[in-house]
Design a protein around this motif. Structure first.
Motif, PDB file in Angstrom:
ATOM      1  N   GLN A  50      63.271  80.010 -71.648  1.00  0.00           N
ATOM      2  CA  GLN A  50      62.187  79.134 -72.079  1.00  0.00           C
ATOM      3  C   GLN A  50      60.863  79.571 -71.465  1.00  0.00           C
ATOM      4  OE1 GLN A  50      61.983  75.195 -70.378  1.00  0.00           O
ATOM      5  NE2 GLN A  50      61.357  74.277 -72.337  1.00  0.00           N
TER       6      GLN A  50
ATOM      7  N   THR B  15      56.169  77.713 -78.906  1.00  0.00           N
ATOM      8  CA  THR B  15      56.704  79.075 -78.911  1.00  0.00           C
ATOM      9  C   THR B  15      55.961  79.986 -79.873  1.00  0.00           C
ATOM     10  OG1 THR B  15      58.366  78.447 -80.567  1.00  0.00           O
ATOM     11  CG2 THR B  15      59.016  78.318 -78.243  1.00  0.00           C
TER      12      THR B  15
ATOM     13  N   GLU C 267      55.995  72.997 -75.035  1.00  0.00           N
ATOM     14  CA  GLU C 267      57.359  72.547 -74.752  1.00  0.00           C
ATOM     15  C   GLU C 267      57.431  71.884 -73.381  1.00  0.00           C
ATOM     16  OE1 GLU C 267      60.582  75.205 -75.055  1.00  0.00           O
ATOM     17  OE2 GLU C 267      60.291  75.634 -77.195  1.00  0.00           O
TER      18      GLU C 267
END
Length: 732
Positions: A20, A53, A469
């Motif tokens: 991530q 992303t 995120e």
């Protein structure tokens, strides 16, 4: 719980974190940034990628509580990630830019016309409606900026300086005379070490510009090759290493009619151009001596190029550069910092307007007689403040965190790194008590960032949506203060660890050098990384020692002449103090990791204090201070020909024979900031001395490693450190 026991009970939520961390580019994607406000305060412009992303930046406008997409690279040029001119690539590297597409923009004075570059092409869009349109340009475009009246757009192409009208009629105002000469671009040390990323400024009447001419021919040449692709020719760069010649920087006044006037000052005595601008009082420039002990603010006569000294700052160590200064209010009052003792004050018209103990960090803008700035009276927080004559100063950001912002027309936009993550809030005039203004120094639409809380309830903020995120690891720092120097630190323990159930190996995770604080009341990417290492079984300690920023001039300058000894002492003292407070820290198993200055500090720790540190990971460490750039390194250590002992004292080269602990050196082979030679020469010295160590080269990686590398790099560091500490008992 001992760190090696009950592994089945450890949470699994951190398993995805390295991937991530890489795919979100350190959680930077999806965050609104590069904000600008229209003169009436009604509209806010910003850049944001499509998701947490998605790396492609898009241009947005926020008005009346709603967002409107102004420009989407995918609709204009496809993916928006095509090749960019070399000068733009270098600009992005200096800015540590992680996205593609629209990454920067500039506006006219009214914020009606916005200009930006995509894959070297010039684009513009009007904020009052319509679609983006291309503007014919003479070549690949770098740093386009509209004139204040919105009739023209200036830009740099192939190191030449151009102005084009919206119909495509192009004027080349300055043509490069040599491949080593450029117009309108910032030289390396300006962009990397002086906070000056640009090289030209429009006059308010849109008829003239102040333009930097940079001649890099005196600067030493370096070559960066790609060993992974031996058929690829090396890239030549101009890099001014400490003690060597700088680029020759001059300024010229260029009119749209083709007239050129050179700005005059004593360039031999003041060779650095630190800052420049052009407001209603005329052009101005801030210049600094090579030894950085003197800085002058000069007023420039736009008719002759002659200069007058408006102000001079001196310091026996160095004069610190404060972003946003110098500036001038509508009445012409100079806005400058002033250092005395342990406080850096904000001054307006020669008068201090901030109290003792409130540390000025940056000036964000001037609107009329009002000054927006950031300051800190708590090392763990940085806030946005407003100075207004007759009303004193007010703090506009309220909740804990580190803030910057922009203001115009009575609207304040606060960018905050908060305990919840990065947030952008819009405060209207009636909510902060700021009158709508009479003009603002908006820096040509750059789209840039607790003594006395404001009375009453905190003003309501309307948040601009962040698409970032949420990290799969939530930092759980315990903020601590250590010793008589009041060192600030954050201790991260595993979420699964219960106090008193077992000893934990310790990992120090500092930066520890100038310009960066890693300890604070904010969730930042490096605190997430520290917590991830904690979840792997470490007690992680991050400490901001002497020389770090925002604790006043006396604190900063304790490292003058020696960038190693105070920094390392503070890490050792904090470690011991933390262990005294938390009995679960195992001082027989202590590791340290870091990048850049932090990497230098990590390698120094196992060299000089093997009694304390038992393993280290050093990423991109500047091992030989003479290889670093002039402006940054001579600031702290002086000229190497005049004070060579400072460079010996603060370098690792020459001391490799001291290594007795496991050391992993990591370096990007395309790093043009801290050259790979730092690691390679140090490794050769260690090998010659018979000192075992490990080297991890990263082909193609710059000072900011590619995100595809980051995920595995975290795992690699963890495994190296756990193996290095494995089997250690209560002693060697």
């Amino acid at each position: 719980m001992h760190s090696s026991a009950k592994k089945s009970e450890r949470p699994t939520h951190s398993a995805d974190f390295p991937r991530q961390f890489a795919r979100t580019r350190r959680f930077s994607l999806g965050v609104p940034r590069n904000l600008a406000v229209s003169p009436d305060g009604r509209r806010v412009l910003f850049v944001r990628t499509g998701s947490g992303t998605d790396p492609v930046g898009r241009l947005w406008q926020y008005e009346d509580g709603a967002e409107r997409l102004l420009a989407d690279p995918a609709l204009l040029v496809g993916a928006g990630s095509g090749a960019v001119p070399e000068e733009e690539r270098l600009r992005r590297e200096r800015a540590r830019e992680r996205s593609v597409g629209v990454v920067s923009y500039a506006t006219d004075e009214a914020a009606h016309l916005v200009a930006f570059a995509l894959s070297g092409a010039l684009w513009a869009v009007r904020t009052d409606g319509g679609t983006p349109f291309s503007v014919p340009a003479a070549g690949p475009v770098v740093d386009p900026r509209p004139s204040p009246d919105g009739r023209y757009i200036a830009y740099v192409s192939r190191r030449c300086f151009h102005v084009v009208d919206l119909a495509g009629a192009d004027r080349q105002l300055a043509r490069t005379e040599d491949p080593e000469i450029s117009y309108g671009l910032a030289e390396y040390v300006a962009a990397e070490s002086m906070h000056r990323p640009r090289g030209y400024w429009w006059a308010p009447d849109s008829r003239c510009l102040l333009v930097a001419r940079v001649d890099t021919s005196p600067v030493e040449r370096r070559y960066i090759s790609d060993p992974a692709d031996p058929a690829k020719p090396p890239q030549a760069i101009r890099y001014p290493a400490a003690g060597t010649p700088n680029a020759e920087v001059t300024l010229e006044l260029l009119s749209l009619e083709g007239e050129r006037i050179e700005v005059e000052w004593d360039r031999k005595a003041y060779e650095y151009v630190v800052a420049a601008g052009w407001d209603t009082h005329g052009p101005y420039v801030s210049v600094q001596s090579r030894d950085q002990r003197s800085m002058r603010t000069l007023a420039v006569d736009p008719e002759t190029g002659a200069t007058d000294v408006l102000h001079e700052r001196t310091d026996p160590a160095w004069v610190e550069i404060i972003e946003g200064t110098p500036a001038r209010t509508a009445s012409g009052a100079l806005v400058l910092p002033e250092d005395e003792g342990e406080t850096r004050y904000l001054t307006v018209g020669g008068q201090r307007v901030t109290p003792e103990g409130l540390q000025l960090c940056a000036v964000l803008g001037v609107e009329g007689e009002r000054v927006l700035f950031t300051a800190s009276d708590d090392p763990l927080e940085t806030h946005v403040w407003l100075h207004e004559p007759g009303q004193g100063i007010r703090r506009l950001s309220q909740e804990p965190g580190r803030y910057t912002g922009v203001a115009r027309g009575g609207t304040v936009v606060l960018e905050g790194e908060t305990p919840r993550g990065e947030e952008v809030g819009v405060l209207r005039a009636d909510e902060v008590g700021v009158r709508r203004g009479d003009g603002v120094d908006a820096r040509q639409g750059d789209g840039a960032g607790a003594a006395g809380r404001a009375a009453g309830d905190p003003p309501h903020q309307t948040l601009i949506t962040s698409l970032a995120e949420e990290p799969s690891v939530t930092p759980r720092p315990v903020h601590l203060t250590f010793g008589e120097r009041q060192l600030r630190g954050s201790l991260f323990l595993p979420s699964w660890h219960e106090e008193g159930t077992g000893k934990l190996p310790v990992l120090l995770d500092p930066y520890g050098g100038p310009a960066i604080q890693v300890v604070g009341r904010a969730r930042r990417w490096f605190s997430c990384v520290s917590q991830w290492f904690a979840e792997q079984g470490f007690a992680v300690l991050a400490v901001d020692g002497r020389g770090t920023t925002n604790r006043g001039p006396a604190w900063e300058k304790t490292v003058h002449g020696d960038q190693l000894t105070p920094a390392l002492e503070d890490q050792v003292d904090a470690l011991r103090a933390a262990a005294a407070r938390c009995g679960d820290l195992d001082l027989t198993r202590v590791a340290i990791r870091g990048w850049s200055f932090g990497g230098f500090l990590a390698a120094a720790a196992v060299l000089y204090r093997p009694d304390v540190f038992h393993a280290a990971v050093a990423g991109a460490p500047p091992t030989d201070q003479r290889l670093y750039d002039t402006h940054w390194k001579e600031r702290f250590l002086g000229h190497p020909e005049e004070q060579p002992e400072n460079y010996v004292r603060s370098s690792l080269i020459g001391h490799g024979h001291l290594l007795s602990r496991p050391l992993l050196l990591v370096h990007g082979l395309a790093d043009d900031n801290v050259a790979a030679a730092h690691t390679l020469r140090f490794s050769a010295e260690l090998l010659a001395a018979g000192k075992p160590h490990s080297v991890l080269p990263l082909p193609g990686a710059t000072h900011l490693p590619a995100d595809a590398v980051n995920a595995q790099l975290l795992h690699f560091q963890r495994d190296f450190l756990l193996k290095a500490l494995e089997g250690r008992a209560t002693g060697d």
